[in-house]
Design a protein around this motif. Structure first.
Motif, PDB file in Angstrom:
ATOM      1  N   VAL A  43     -16.110  56.864  24.862  1.00 13.75           N
ATOM      2  CA  VAL A  43     -15.417  56.771  23.582  1.00 13.75           C
ATOM      3  C   VAL A  43     -15.687  58.032  22.767  1.00 13.75           C
ATOM      4  N   ASP A  44     -14.620  58.646  22.291  1.00 18.62           N
ATOM      5  CA  ASP A  44     -14.703  59.787  21.381  1.00 18.62           C
ATOM      6  C   ASP A  44     -14.303  59.259  20.011  1.00 18.62           C
ATOM      7  N   PHE A  45     -15.207  59.394  19.033  1.00 17.22           N
ATOM      8  CA  PHE A  45     -14.939  58.804  17.720  1.00 17.22           C
ATOM      9  C   PHE A  45     -15.594  59.607  16.600  1.00 17.22           C
ATOM     10  N   ASN A  46     -15.148  59.335  15.387  1.00 16.43           N
ATOM     11  CA  ASN A  46     -15.715  59.944  14.188  1.00 16.43           C
ATOM     12  C   ASN A  46     -16.799  58.995  13.683  1.00 16.43           C
ATOM     13  N   GLU A  47     -18.051  59.426  13.761  1.00 21.04           N
ATOM     14  CA  GLU A  47     -19.155  58.547  13.390  1.00 21.04           C
ATOM     15  C   GLU A  47     -19.232  58.261  11.890  1.00 21.04           C
ATOM     16  N   LYS A  48     -18.424  58.942  11.085  1.00 19.79           N
ATOM     17  CA  LYS A  48     -18.347  58.635   9.653  1.00 19.79           C
ATOM     18  C   LYS A  48     -17.445  57.433   9.400  1.00 19.79           C
ATOM     19  N   GLU A  49     -16.589  57.104  10.380  1.00 20.77           N
ATOM     20  CA  GLU A  49     -15.640  56.001  10.221  1.00 20.77           C
ATOM     21  C   GLU A  49     -16.015  54.752  11.011  1.00 20.77           C
ATOM     22  N   VAL A  50     -16.678  54.934  12.145  1.00 24.11           N
ATOM     23  CA  VAL A  50     -17.038  53.796  12.999  1.00 24.11           C
ATOM     24  C   VAL A  50     -18.354  54.122  13.701  1.00 24.11           C
ATOM     25  N   SER A  51     -19.170  53.109  13.948  1.00 30.73           N
ATOM     26  CA  SER A  51     -20.473  53.339  14.584  1.00 30.73           C
ATOM     27  C   SER A  51     -20.466  52.914  16.050  1.00 30.73           C
ATOM     28  N   ARG A  52     -21.459  53.417  16.756  1.00 27.77           N
ATOM     29  CA  ARG A  52     -21.666  53.023  18.153  1.00 27.77           C
ATOM     30  C   ARG A  52     -21.849  51.505  18.230  1.00 27.77           C
ATOM     31  N   GLU A  53     -22.587  50.958  17.289  1.00 23.08           N
ATOM     32  CA  GLU A  53     -22.860  49.518  17.259  1.00 23.08           C
ATOM     33  C   GLU A  53     -21.570  48.712  17.078  1.00 23.08           C
ATOM     34  N   THR A  54     -20.685  49.195  16.225  1.00 22.58           N
ATOM     35  CA  THR A  54     -19.401  48.514  16.015  1.00 22.58           C
ATOM     36  C   THR A  54     -18.578  48.521  17.294  1.00 22.58           C
ATOM     37  N   ILE A  55     -18.547  49.652  17.975  1.00 24.38           N
ATOM     38  CA  ILE A  55     -17.798  49.758  19.231  1.00 24.38           C
ATOM     39  C   ILE A  55     -18.376  48.798  20.264  1.00 24.38           C
ATOM     40  N   ALA A  56     -19.702  48.757  20.374  1.00 21.50           N
ATOM     41  CA  ALA A  56     -20.352  47.835  21.315  1.00 21.50           C
ATOM     42  C   ALA A  56     -20.045  46.386  20.951  1.00 21.50           C
ATOM     43  N   SER A  57     -20.025  46.076  19.665  1.00 25.02           N
ATOM     44  CA  SER A  57     -19.717  44.710  19.213  1.00 25.02           C
ATOM     45  C   SER A  57     -18.290  44.305  19.574  1.00 25.02           C
ATOM     46  N   VAL A  58     -17.353  45.237  19.437  1.00 23.32           N
ATOM     47  CA  VAL A  58     -15.962  44.963  19.807  1.00 23.32           C
ATOM     48  C   VAL A  58     -15.884  44.598  21.285  1.00 23.32           C
ATOM     49  N   ILE A  59     -16.559  45.374  22.114  1.00 26.32           N
ATOM     50  CA  ILE A  59     -16.557  45.114  23.556  1.00 26.32           C
ATOM     51  C   ILE A  59     -17.141  43.735  23.854  1.00 26.32           C
ATOM     52  N   GLU A  60     -18.240  43.397  23.186  1.00 25.14           N
ATOM     53  CA  GLU A  60     -18.880  42.106  23.432  1.00 25.14           C
ATOM     54  C   GLU A  60     -18.030  40.942  22.920  1.00 25.14           C
ATOM     55  N   LYS A  61     -17.319  41.134  21.813  1.00 31.68           N
ATOM     56  CA  LYS A  61     -16.414  40.084  21.315  1.00 31.68           C
ATOM     57  C   LYS A  61     -15.265  39.833  22.285  1.00 31.68           C
ATOM     58  N   LEU A  62     -14.932  40.843  23.094  1.00 29.72           N
ATOM     59  CA  LEU A  62     -13.881  40.693  24.106  1.00 29.72           C
ATOM     60  C   LEU A  62     -14.396  39.979  25.359  1.00 29.72           C
ATOM     61  N   GLY A  63     -15.727  39.739  25.403  1.00 25.37           N
ATOM     62  CA  GLY A  63     -16.296  38.977  26.509  1.00 25.37           C
ATOM     63  C   GLY A  63     -17.044  39.785  27.557  1.00 25.37           C
ATOM     64  N   TYR A  64     -17.410  41.027  27.227  1.00 23.51           N
ATOM     65  CA  TYR A  64     -18.116  41.889  28.168  1.00 23.51           C
ATOM     66  C   TYR A  64     -19.502  42.221  27.634  1.00 23.51           C
ATOM     67  N   THR A  65     -20.445  42.460  28.522  1.00 26.51           N
ATOM     68  CA  THR A  65     -21.819  42.765  28.127  1.00 26.51           C
ATOM     69  C   THR A  65     -22.069  44.266  28.191  1.00 26.51           C
ATOM     70  N   VAL A  66     -22.553  44.820  27.081  1.00 28.22           N
ATOM     71  CA  VAL A  66     -22.925  46.234  27.010  1.00 28.22           C
ATOM     72  C   VAL A  66     -24.407  46.330  27.344  1.00 28.22           C
ATOM     73  N   LYS A  67     -24.740  47.139  28.339  1.00 29.67           N
ATOM     74  CA  LYS A  67     -26.131  47.251  28.797  1.00 29.67           C
ATOM     75  C   LYS A  67     -26.952  48.246  27.990  1.00 29.67           C
ATOM     76  N   ASN A  68     -26.310  49.238  27.378  1.00 26.51           N
ATOM     77  CA  ASN A  68     -27.048  50.271  26.640  1.00 26.51           C
ATOM     78  C   ASN A  68     -26.563  50.414  25.205  1.00 26.51           C
ATOM     79  N   ARG A  69     -26.718  49.358  24.448  1.00 30.18           N
ATOM     80  CA  ARG A  69     -26.293  49.372  23.051  1.00 30.18           C
ATOM     81  C   ARG A  69     -27.063  50.438  22.349  1.00 30.18           C
TER      82      ARG A  69
END
Length: 69
Positions: A43-69
């Motif tokens: 993922v290429d993103f602007n860290e002022k607008e969205v965080s790594r944690e938010t991206i990981a949370s989106v993935i997990e809400k979709l039903g997938y497990t993130v191993k390196n949050r």
């Protein structure tokens, strides 16, 4: 900022589209690439607008497990 998240094994190729669509909806995300065979998400993103944690949370809400949050 470019990050790579490692996921639990992806079950099917349609998972790729589901994850990409979910992440692309977040403000500040420039590009998303899901690598099915290696179960990684780049993922290429602007860290002022969205965080790594938010991206990981989106993935997990979709039903997938993130191993390196």
């Amino acid at each position: 900022m470019l990050i790579t998240l490692k996921l639990e094994q992806l079950g099917c190729p349609s998972c790729v589209k589901k994850i990409e669509s979910g992440i692309k909806q977040q403000a500040g995300v420039h590009a998303v690439e899901v690598l099915f065979n290696s179960s990684k998400v780049k993922v290429d993103f602007n860290e002022k607008e969205v965080s790594r944690e938010t991206i990981a949370s989106v993935i997990e809400k979709l039903g997938y497990t993130v191993k390196n949050r």
